[in-house]
Design a protein around this motif. Structure first.
Motif, PDB file in Angstrom:
ATOM      1  N   MET A   1      71.216  10.303  57.148  1.00  0.00           N
ATOM      2  CA  MET A   1      70.007  10.873  57.718  1.00  0.00           C
ATOM      3  C   MET A   1      70.340  11.581  59.019  1.00  0.00           C
ATOM      4  SD  MET A   1      66.677   8.926  59.246  1.00  0.00           S
ATOM      5  CE  MET A   1      67.674   8.429  60.618  1.00  0.00           C
ATOM      6  N   SER A   2      69.756  12.726  59.243  1.00  0.00           N
ATOM      7  CA  SER A   2      69.994  13.478  60.462  1.00  0.00           C
ATOM      8  C   SER A   2      68.965  13.096  61.517  1.00  0.00           C
ATOM      9  CB  SER A   2      69.915  14.987  60.177  1.00  0.00           C
ATOM     10  OG  SER A   2      69.943  15.692  61.387  1.00  0.00           O
ATOM     11  N   ALA A   3      69.460  12.651  62.679  1.00  0.00           N
ATOM     12  CA  ALA A   3      68.546  12.304  63.765  1.00  0.00           C
ATOM     13  C   ALA A   3      67.834  13.529  64.301  1.00  0.00           C
ATOM     14  CB  ALA A   3      69.323  11.601  64.876  1.00  0.00           C
ATOM     15  N   ASP A   4      68.439  14.711  64.134  1.00  0.00           N
ATOM     16  CA  ASP A   4      67.833  15.941  64.637  1.00  0.00           C
ATOM     17  C   ASP A   4      66.481  16.197  63.988  1.00  0.00           C
ATOM     18  OD1 ASP A   4      69.998  16.349  66.213  1.00  0.00           O
ATOM     19  OD2 ASP A   4      71.002  17.715  64.821  1.00  0.00           O
ATOM     20  N   LEU A   5      66.315  15.747  62.760  1.00  0.00           N
ATOM     21  CA  LEU A   5      65.048  15.984  62.070  1.00  0.00           C
ATOM     22  C   LEU A   5      63.903  15.275  62.765  1.00  0.00           C
ATOM     23  CD1 LEU A   5      66.174  15.666  58.347  1.00  0.00           C
ATOM     24  CD2 LEU A   5      65.613  17.745  59.578  1.00  0.00           C
ATOM     25  N   LEU A   6      64.216  14.145  63.406  1.00  0.00           N
ATOM     26  CA  LEU A   6      63.168  13.394  64.081  1.00  0.00           C
ATOM     27  C   LEU A   6      62.735  14.082  65.368  1.00  0.00           C
ATOM     28  CD1 LEU A   6      64.580   9.799  63.595  1.00  0.00           C
ATOM     29  CD2 LEU A   6      62.752  10.889  62.308  1.00  0.00           C
ATOM     30  N   LYS A   7      63.597  14.936  65.915  1.00  0.00           N
ATOM     31  CA  LYS A   7      63.293  15.578  67.184  1.00  0.00           C
ATOM     32  C   LYS A   7      62.617  16.930  66.983  1.00  0.00           C
ATOM     33  CE  LYS A   7      67.377  13.483  69.330  1.00  0.00           C
ATOM     34  NZ  LYS A   7      68.688  13.751  69.946  1.00  0.00           N
ATOM     35  N   GLY A  18      70.967   6.832  51.735  1.00  0.00           N
ATOM     36  CA  GLY A  18      71.619   6.342  50.529  1.00  0.00           C
ATOM     37  C   GLY A  18      72.593   7.284  49.865  1.00  0.00           C
ATOM     38  N   CYS A  19      72.508   7.339  48.548  1.00  0.00           N
ATOM     39  CA  CYS A  19      73.581   7.884  47.715  1.00  0.00           C
ATOM     40  C   CYS A  19      73.552   9.401  47.604  1.00  0.00           C
ATOM     41  CB  CYS A  19      73.490   7.269  46.318  1.00  0.00           C
ATOM     42  SG  CYS A  19      71.974   7.713  45.430  1.00  0.00           S
ATOM     43  N   ARG A  20      74.601   9.921  46.941  1.00  0.00           N
ATOM     44  CA  ARG A  20      74.718  11.357  46.713  1.00  0.00           C
ATOM     45  C   ARG A  20      73.580  11.870  45.836  1.00  0.00           C
ATOM     46  NH1 ARG A  20      79.887   9.169  46.360  1.00  0.00           N
ATOM     47  NH2 ARG A  20      81.416  10.011  47.846  1.00  0.00           N
ATOM     48  N   LEU A  21      73.131  11.035  44.900  1.00  0.00           N
ATOM     49  CA  LEU A  21      72.028  11.452  44.037  1.00  0.00           C
ATOM     50  C   LEU A  21      70.769  11.676  44.859  1.00  0.00           C
ATOM     51  CD1 LEU A  21      70.982  12.082  41.243  1.00  0.00           C
ATOM     52  CD2 LEU A  21      70.596   9.633  40.879  1.00  0.00           C
ATOM     53  N   ASN A  22      70.536  10.835  45.845  1.00  0.00           N
ATOM     54  CA  ASN A  22      69.387  11.041  46.722  1.00  0.00           C
ATOM     55  C   ASN A  22      69.510  12.361  47.484  1.00  0.00           C
ATOM     56  OD1 ASN A  22      67.481   9.075  46.280  1.00  0.00           O
ATOM     57  ND2 ASN A  22      67.694   8.106  48.286  1.00  0.00           N
ATOM     58  N   THR A  23      70.741  12.694  47.920  1.00  0.00           N
ATOM     59  CA  THR A  23      70.960  13.967  48.608  1.00  0.00           C
ATOM     60  C   THR A  23      70.566  15.135  47.712  1.00  0.00           C
ATOM     61  OG1 THR A  23      72.766  13.014  49.908  1.00  0.00           O
ATOM     62  CG2 THR A  23      72.699  15.417  49.739  1.00  0.00           C
ATOM     63  N   TYR A  24      71.003  15.066  46.462  1.00  0.00           N
ATOM     64  CA  TYR A  24      70.669  16.109  45.482  1.00  0.00           C
ATOM     65  C   TYR A  24      69.158  16.182  45.278  1.00  0.00           C
ATOM     66  CZ  TYR A  24      70.327  18.356  40.895  1.00  0.00           C
ATOM     67  OH  TYR A  24      69.989  19.175  39.857  1.00  0.00           O
ATOM     68  N   GLU A  25      68.534  15.038  45.087  1.00  0.00           N
ATOM     69  CA  GLU A  25      67.098  15.022  44.802  1.00  0.00           C
ATOM     70  C   GLU A  25      66.279  15.468  46.010  1.00  0.00           C
ATOM     71  OE1 GLU A  25      67.019  11.652  41.268  1.00  0.00           O
ATOM     72  OE2 GLU A  25      66.638  11.038  43.334  1.00  0.00           O
ATOM     73  N   SER A  26      66.794  15.251  47.200  1.00  0.00           N
ATOM     74  CA  SER A  26      66.098  15.754  48.393  1.00  0.00           C
ATOM     75  C   SER A  26      66.026  17.272  48.374  1.00  0.00           C
ATOM     76  CB  SER A  26      66.805  15.270  49.666  1.00  0.00           C
ATOM     77  OG  SER A  26      66.553  13.901  49.888  1.00  0.00           O
ATOM     78  N   GLU A  27      67.087  17.915  47.883  1.00  0.00           N
ATOM     79  CA  GLU A  27      67.053  19.377  47.782  1.00  0.00           C
ATOM     80  C   GLU A  27      66.072  19.843  46.719  1.00  0.00           C
ATOM     81  OE1 GLU A  27      68.463  21.424  49.953  1.00  0.00           O
ATOM     82  OE2 GLU A  27      68.949  19.532  50.945  1.00  0.00           O
TER      83      GLU A  27
END
Length: 428
Positions: A1-7, A18-27
């Protein structure tokens, strides 16, 4: 998770755990949210693999609310699928959607139109899902490597694992759709594709003709010559098929790094985990892969402090690191997940679990340093993920003070080590 997103939250920003699959699904979700016009929203894509992962997600939700009191917070992912109530009860959360719903365009249209105001939770029975649709992602922001989902869910029921209840049963993406996705990524400049899923070595068992993971990879490499590197995410070595072993031996574009779901190195522990391999199986697989490709490197997931694990059992796991020639260790202190059989077994003392995890990590650090040291003075072909940061084919991280454009593949000379990375420079 990127802390920059919170700012600096932008419309429909996504916090991924979590996992690489979550990274893909986020896109995938990012694309759906943009098309739906969803604005002033933060989507939290959670992980459920450990209690700590769930705690971190809840902490991030509270922090996001404090930083962005006007934003709409939507929670999804495995933790939300398994226990939607724990997030719905949080005052900071506006909506909870399941793992099936998060991949549907209409879910984000509903959120954009405000249709979810009176229906805070929309989570389907994930076990009722029998197909995995292909979701085309033209690229993953900020990466030279792209993840490609070929499979979802898991038919196995390891006693420690809650993930099948978040992902459902195994289901595969047809090979033609996978090839089309990778071809599009190559056209968009991506040099490396990472095949990902929950249990990718079970790929194809639900498809006509039952094509295997090895068949799929061979097809990709044949039909998409533009893709320079094909890499696998975590695999179950006991399910590796003959076509995949041939790729290891013969195909230069198939990357010489395999991350293995080993979990333990003691046979009784593996039996109590309901794993399908023995320590001898794991050693045999690594020896054969090394015979076929001597420069092959291995990573592995190993759990420290599984219920009933004695010191002798733990020592077997520690020895397995050397016996399998593991270089990259993902060490998980055992975390009891409610609803799993292992949670009902006699539990280990938390201090013992923590100490064993430390010892495993130290062993992993030693193995990594030895592997990195052996490469000093060699030339490595590096894919630059950032101007001064890249990866070798064996997945070793590289740092350089000679910036190159992201996505560049260059031969670089290894000059030394720095904080678990190789230091490299371009040939004179």
């Amino acid at each position: 998770m990127s802390a920059d997103l919170l700012k600096n939250t932008k419309p429909a920003d996504i916090l991924t755990f979590g996992c690489r699959l979550n990274t893909y699904e986020s896109e995938v979700m990012r694309g759906h949210a943009e098309k739906a016009g969803l604005e002033n929203a933060i989507i939290v894509n959670t992980c459920a693999v450990t209690n700590e992962a769930v705690r971190q997600a809840r902490q991030a939700i509270r922090k996001a609310r404090r930083a962005h009191p006007e934003a709409r917070i939507v929670v999804t992912g495995c933790a939300a699928q398994i226990d939607p109530a724990q997030f719905a009860e949080m005052a900071e959360v506006d909506a909870v959607i399941g793992n099936e719903e998060k991949l549907k365009p209409e879910s984000f249209l509903r959120l954009s139109l405000g249709a979810g105001e009176t229906e805070k939770v929309r989570v389907n029975d994930i076990m009722s899902v029998t197909e995995t649709a292909s979701h085309f992602v033209e690229g993953i922001e900020g990466r030279a490597r792209a993840f490609v989902q070929v499979q979802n869910g898991c038919d196995h029921r390891c006693t420690f694992c809650i993930i099948p209840y978040g992902r459902g049963n195994s289901r595969s993406v047809p090979a033609g759709e996978v090839v089309s996705q990778i071809r599009k990524l190559a056209e968009n400049g991506y040099r490396e594709a990472v095949i990902t899923g929950v249990d990718i070595t079970s790929y194809g068992s639900d498809l006509p003709g039952k094509p295997s993971l090895g068949n799929l990879c061979a097809r990709i490499l044949k039909l998409v010559p533009e893709i320079e590197r094909l890499r696998l995410s975590s695999i179950d070595s006991i399910e590796v098929d003959e076509p995949l072993m041939r790729l290891i031996a013969e195909e230069e574009r198939f990357m010489p790094h395999l991350h293995l779901s080993l979990q333990a190195g003691d046979n009784l522990t593996l039996k109590r985990m309901k794993r399908r391999h023995s320590r001898e199986d794991a050693i045999r697989f690594c020896e054969e892969a090394k015979r076929l490709r001597p420069d092959m490197t291995f990573g592995a997931d190993i759990i420290a402090g599984f219920p009933t694990e004695t010191e002798e059992m733990f020592e077997n796991s520690l020895r397995l690191v050397d016996e399998c020639g593991l270089t990259f260790l993902h060490v998980f202190p055992y975390s009891a997940r409610p609803g799993t059989p292992a949670a009902r077994m006699p539990q280990m003392d938390g201090k013992i679990i923590k100490d064993r995890a430390r010892r495993l990590r130290e062993k992993g650090d030693q193995r990594l340093e030895a592997a990195l040291s052996s490469l000093v003075g060699t030339t490595q072909r590096v894919l630059m993920e950032k101007p001064q940061l890249g990866r070798t084919p064996h997945f070793f991280q590289v740092v350089t003070d000679q910036p190159l454009p992201e996505g560049t593949v260059a031969d670089m000379r290894v000059t030394g080590l720095a904080e678990g990375k190789l230091t490299c420079m371009l040939p004179a």
